[in-house]
Design an enzyme around this catalytic site. Structure first.
Site, short mmCIF file in Angstrom:
data_model
loop_
_atom_site.label_atom_id
_atom_site.label_comp_id
_atom_site.label_asym_id
_atom_site.label_seq_id
_atom_site.Cartn_x
_atom_site.Cartn_y
_atom_site.Cartn_z
N HIS A 183 -4.81 14.91 -8.43
CA HIS A 183 -5.04 13.52 -8.84
C HIS A 183 -4.16 13.10 -10.03
O HIS A 183 -3.81 11.92 -10.16
CB HIS A 183 -6.52 13.30 -9.19
CG HIS A 183 -7.39 13.30 -7.98
ND1 HIS A 183 -7.53 12.20 -7.15
CD2 HIS A 183 -8.17 14.27 -7.43
CE1 HIS A 183 -8.37 12.48 -6.16
NE2 HIS A 183 -8.77 13.74 -6.30
N ASP B 89 0.84 -1.18 0.00
CA ASP B 89 0.00 0.00 0.00
C ASP B 89 0.88 1.25 0.00
O ASP B 89 1.86 1.33 0.77
CB ASP B 89 -0.91 0.00 1.23
CG ASP B 89 -1.87 1.18 1.23
OD1 ASP B 89 -2.98 1.03 0.70
OD2 ASP B 89 -1.50 2.24 1.77
N ASN C 231 -2.61 13.01 -3.22
CA ASN C 231 -3.69 13.51 -4.08
C ASN C 231 -4.16 14.90 -3.66
O ASN C 231 -4.38 15.78 -4.50
CB ASN C 231 -4.88 12.54 -4.05
CG ASN C 231 -4.70 11.38 -5.02
OD1 ASN C 231 -4.02 11.50 -6.03
ND2 ASN C 231 -5.32 10.25 -4.71
N ASP D 122 -1.85 9.79 -10.13
CA ASP D 122 -1.77 8.80 -11.21
C ASP D 122 -0.30 8.52 -11.58
O ASP D 122 0.08 7.36 -11.83
CB ASP D 122 -2.51 9.29 -12.45
CG ASP D 122 -4.03 9.25 -12.26
OD1 ASP D 122 -4.49 8.61 -11.29
OD2 ASP D 122 -4.74 9.88 -13.08
N GLU E 80 -4.83 2.45 -4.09
CA GLU E 80 -3.36 2.44 -3.99
C GLU E 80 -2.84 1.14 -3.42
O GLU E 80 -1.68 1.06 -3.00
CB GLU E 80 -2.89 3.63 -3.14
CG GLU E 80 -3.23 3.54 -1.67
CD GLU E 80 -4.60 4.07 -1.31
OE1 GLU E 80 -4.81 4.40 -0.13
OE2 GLU E 80 -5.47 4.16 -2.20
#
Length: 312
Positions: free
Chosen positions: A207, A194, A202, A211, A236
């Site tokens: 965002h 994770d 973010n 990505d 994630e």
């Protein structure tokens, strides 16, 4: 035309003139984007040409064989029409018409014989030539279509099994893969990774930056965990399956180190990334859900122990 002239088949010599005109006119239709009219004209004229030459010279010259090469072309054009957003070319109707015309022509020649009873010294040469052209076309065409179908199946399988953003396997594929190894999972290791504080990334960088972080982490995982199955489990989170468990802990530790030492640059900003990993060897009496829950619990322990670590 020269061949027909040598055979003294006057009608076929004259018939070659409008045939040439049709070919020239077809270029005009393509230029004007008149695909529908072009197709119908090609189908009609090739069928007519096949019929006329067969009636005039007989089937011993092999012109009737071109009928067999028309059928796959008709269906290929239907596919192209679909891809181009054009209306259907009615392949079934055209194929039936071509087949019916073929049997009518062959029946006529069998009953009445050809119009021109000429010396057959050229017939065998033309039968072989026309046969080679038709069968070569069919072999090449079928091979091309089969390879195209295989490649399409591969692409569709990838689309169904892979996450578009990271190019890793998706949750659906991983569940299928875990089912496959369920009988030997005591020799396998499952790990859940994770990205630490991904929500903050973010919120702080946007965002699009998130990505880029996901893609960067995915590349690092793929590079470090060779011969492993890696999936984007959700958001994630990532699930990593090792079928050979001997070096799993060392590989995961190296992966964690590589990720933490490789910040992501996005629009002039440097984003530091770390991951927390929980891993566990499978047990024979353990269900897949229990196995996943075990690595998830170990991941939770890692999150509560300062993050950026591998919990074995």
């Amino acid at each position: 035309m020269i061949f027909f002239y040598k055979l003294e088949a006057d009608f076929l010599v004259y018939f070659s003139v409008p045939t040439l005109c049709v070919y020239i006119f077809n270029y005009f239709l393509i230029y004007k984007d008149k695909l529908g009219f072009f197709l119908w004209l090609v189908y009609a004229w090739i069928t007519l040409y096949m019929g006329v030459t067969t009636v005039c010279l007989g089937e011993s010259y092999g012109f009737h064989l071109y009928c067999f090469s028309m059928i796959p072309v008709i269906y290929a054009v239907e596919y192209l029409a679909f891809k181009m957003g054009r209306k259907s070319a009615r392949p079934m109707l055209i194929s039936i018409c071509v087949a019916a015309f073929y049997f009518i022509i062959i029946g006529y020649v069998k009953i009445h014989g050809p119009v021109y009873n000429r010396d057959n010294r050229y017939s065998f040469l033309f039968l072989i030539s026309n046969s080679l052209i038709v069968f070569s076309f069919l072999v090449i065409y079928i091979n091309t279509q089969v390879r195209s179908i295989i490649n399409s199946e591969i692409r569709l399988t990838d689309m169904a099994h892979k996450d578009r953003l990271t190019n890793l396997y998706n949750r659906h594929f991983m569940l299928e893969r875990l089912e496959e190894v369920s009988s030997v999972k005591d020799t396998a290791v499952l790990a859940m990774a994770d990205i630490d504080d991904f929500k903050k990334i973010n919120d702080q960088y946007g965002h699009n930056a998130g990505d880029e972080v996901l893609k960067a982490v995915s590349e690092k995982m793929t590079s470090a965990c060779k011969n492993c199955d890696i999936s984007r489990w959700g958001g994630e989170e990532f699930l990593i399956l090792f079928c050979d468990s001997d070096e799993a802990a060392d590989i995961l530790e190296k992966m964690r180190t590589d990720i933490s030492s490789s910040p992501v640059e996005f629009e002039g900003q440097v984003i530091n990334i770390t991951v927390t990993v929980g891993m566990a060897r499978g047990k024979k009496d353990q269900s897949i859900d229990e196995w996943i829950q075990e690595v998830d619990n170990k991941l939770y322990i890692g999150k509560n122990s300062g993050k950026n670590c591998v919990i074995v």
